[in-house]
Scaffold this active site. Structure first.
Site, short mmCIF file in Angstrom:
data_model
loop_
_atom_site.label_atom_id
_atom_site.label_comp_id
_atom_site.label_asym_id
_atom_site.label_seq_id
_atom_site.Cartn_x
_atom_site.Cartn_y
_atom_site.Cartn_z
N LYS A 39 -11.90 14.17 4.85
CA LYS A 39 -10.54 14.04 5.38
C LYS A 39 -9.75 13.05 4.53
CE LYS A 39 -12.10 10.58 8.71
NZ LYS A 39 -12.08 10.13 10.10
N ARG A 135 -10.70 7.40 22.30
CA ARG A 135 -9.86 8.19 21.40
C ARG A 135 -9.72 9.61 21.95
NH1 ARG A 135 -11.13 7.53 15.09
NH2 ARG A 135 -12.93 8.83 15.59
N HIS A 165 -18.40 9.39 19.28
CA HIS A 165 -18.16 8.50 18.13
C HIS A 165 -18.33 7.06 18.58
CE1 HIS A 165 -16.66 7.83 14.06
NE2 HIS A 165 -15.96 6.82 14.53
N ARG A 217 -22.34 12.86 10.42
CA ARG A 217 -21.01 12.94 9.82
C ARG A 217 -20.90 11.78 8.82
NH1 ARG A 217 -19.97 12.85 15.41
NH2 ARG A 217 -19.00 10.80 15.12
N TYR A 262 11.28 -9.37 -8.54
CA TYR A 262 12.31 -9.50 -7.49
C TYR A 262 12.14 -10.80 -6.71
CZ TYR A 262 13.63 -4.59 -8.05
OH TYR A 262 14.09 -3.38 -8.54
N CYS A 308 6.45 -4.35 -7.87
CA CYS A 308 7.63 -3.49 -7.70
C CYS A 308 7.19 -2.11 -7.21
CB CYS A 308 8.37 -3.35 -9.03
SG CYS A 308 8.80 -4.92 -9.82
N ASP A 310 7.23 0.67 -8.82
CA ASP A 310 6.57 1.47 -9.85
C ASP A 310 5.86 0.65 -10.92
OD1 ASP A 310 8.01 3.82 -8.73
OD2 ASP A 310 9.74 2.78 -9.59
#
Length: 366
Positions: A39, A135, A165, A217, A262, A308, A310
């Site tokens: 997942k 859950r 679980h 699992r 920044y 930043c 990027d």
């Protein structure tokens, strides 16, 4: 989001490490079926590539969180059993049948509504039991028995599994784990029969507990990461599979007293060599990483100024050529930056760190 193939930032995934972790788990849990959790894009490693590598070493099936994740696997030629662990809307049931995906059932209302939609092709169901996670799942023996009886009598439903679980399997103190385990055991004892799969083991349960199930699992440990962080030692060595690397795109000599980034949250205290690396918080390398470090030519280099969107800036000990490799996670010479160290710096868990890496970063496999 477009994958940025034309910049040097990339995630490198060692599929052989994943396969070795799985071989160790298969030996550790002989006689049990192993379903691997892929997942969230294989916990950031790439669901399709990881699934194919896992199936090569003999795991039984795959676990996903959503129907769309399962469909992606099917459309990439994967025909192994797939279990979706998240509740699906009844409108999605036709897709589950078409793509042969097993799904959980957690309420009687959902079960009755689903039955109204079915025709002839059976829907594979796993009964979810809430033993203390809070859950999804049925809470009482009576509800589970009623759900099992309903599925058994429905011609277009197949009772394939039952599961719960554990919420504290990764903690050394196991009183609550024992409580959940006992609750699940009592429910199983009240059922007239058991389905093909009985599963309670996530990675932590598999590593540190004896359980009632015949299926595991297997999630975070497949990727070489300890489910407990540093709280407990794994039952066998885990090999981390993910590295995050980039390159220097600019190196410059910055005078004393200049601001970096920044908000001018960092100021050069003397003449400093500053390098720029093309990765930022849009890639999942978070703004809070200011003050942490990367590796350049086997040396730790501090991230200076705010990260930043990027790009980020680092302080170099000396002038270094542009194009030089930068290791943000992984090994460089005799030094290493681990995902656990990044998680500790961010005051979180390594699960969150790897799942935060965006699709913009290409994945490379070896």
């Amino acid at each position: 989001m477009a994958i940025s193939y034309h910049r040097p930032t990339k995630i490198v995934v060692d599929l052989q490490a994943i396969q070795q972790n799985l071989k160790n788990e298969l030996a550790h849990n002989q006689g049990k079926d192993i379903f691997v959790a892929v997942k969230a894009n294989g916990y950031g490693h790439g669901a399709v590539a990881v699934s194919k590598a896992a199936l090569e070493v003999g795991v039984t099936g795959l676990c996903v969180a959503t129907i769309d994740e399962a469909i992606e696997l099917r459309e990439n030629g994967i025909d192994a059993p797939i279990l979706c662990l998240g509740i699906i809307d009844i409108s999605v049931i036709p897709l589950a049948i078409t793509y042969d995906i097993a799904v959980p059932v957690a309420t009687l209302d959902w079960l009755h509504a689903a039955n109204e939609m079915l025709t002839t092709t059976p829907l594979k169901l796993h009964i979810a039991v809430d033993t203390g996670m809070g859950r999804i799942g049925f809470l009482t023996v009576e509800e589970v028995k009623e759900a099992a009886l309903f599925i058994e009598q429905a011609p277009a439903m197949t009772w394939e599994g039952i599961f719960t679980h554990f919420s504290t399997a990764d903690q050394e103190e196991d009183m609550y784990w024992q409580k959940q385990n006992q609750r699940f055991k009592e429910i199983l004892e009240h059922l007239p029969r058991l389905p093909h799969y009985v599963h309670v083991s996530n990675s932590a349960t598999s590593l540190w507990h004896d359980d009632l199930g015949n299926m595991v699992r297997f999630g975070i440990a497949m990727y070489g990461l300890n489910p407990s962080g540093t709280a407990m030692t794994a039952s066998y060595p885990l090999q981390p599979a993910l590295s995050l690397v980039s390159q220097l795109v600019q190196v410059k000599k910055v005078p004393k007293g200049e601001g970096i980034g920044y908000g001018k949250t960092y100021e050069t205290s003397e003449m400093e060599w500053i390098g720029t690396v093309p990765i930022g918080y849009a890639d999942g390398y978070l703004r809070k990483m200011q003050g942490f470090h990367v590796l350049v030519e086997g040396e730790f280099c501090e991230i200076v100024g705010r990260v930043c969107m990027d790009q980020l800036m680092i302080r170099l000990p000396k002038p270094v050529a542009t194009g030089t490799r930068v290791t943000l996670i992984g090994k460089d010479k005799d030094k290493e930056i681990t995902l656990q160290e990044v998680a500790d710096y961010l005051d979180t868990i390594h699960y969150e760190v790897i799942c935060s890496f965006s699709e913009r970063i290409p994945r490379e496999y070896n």
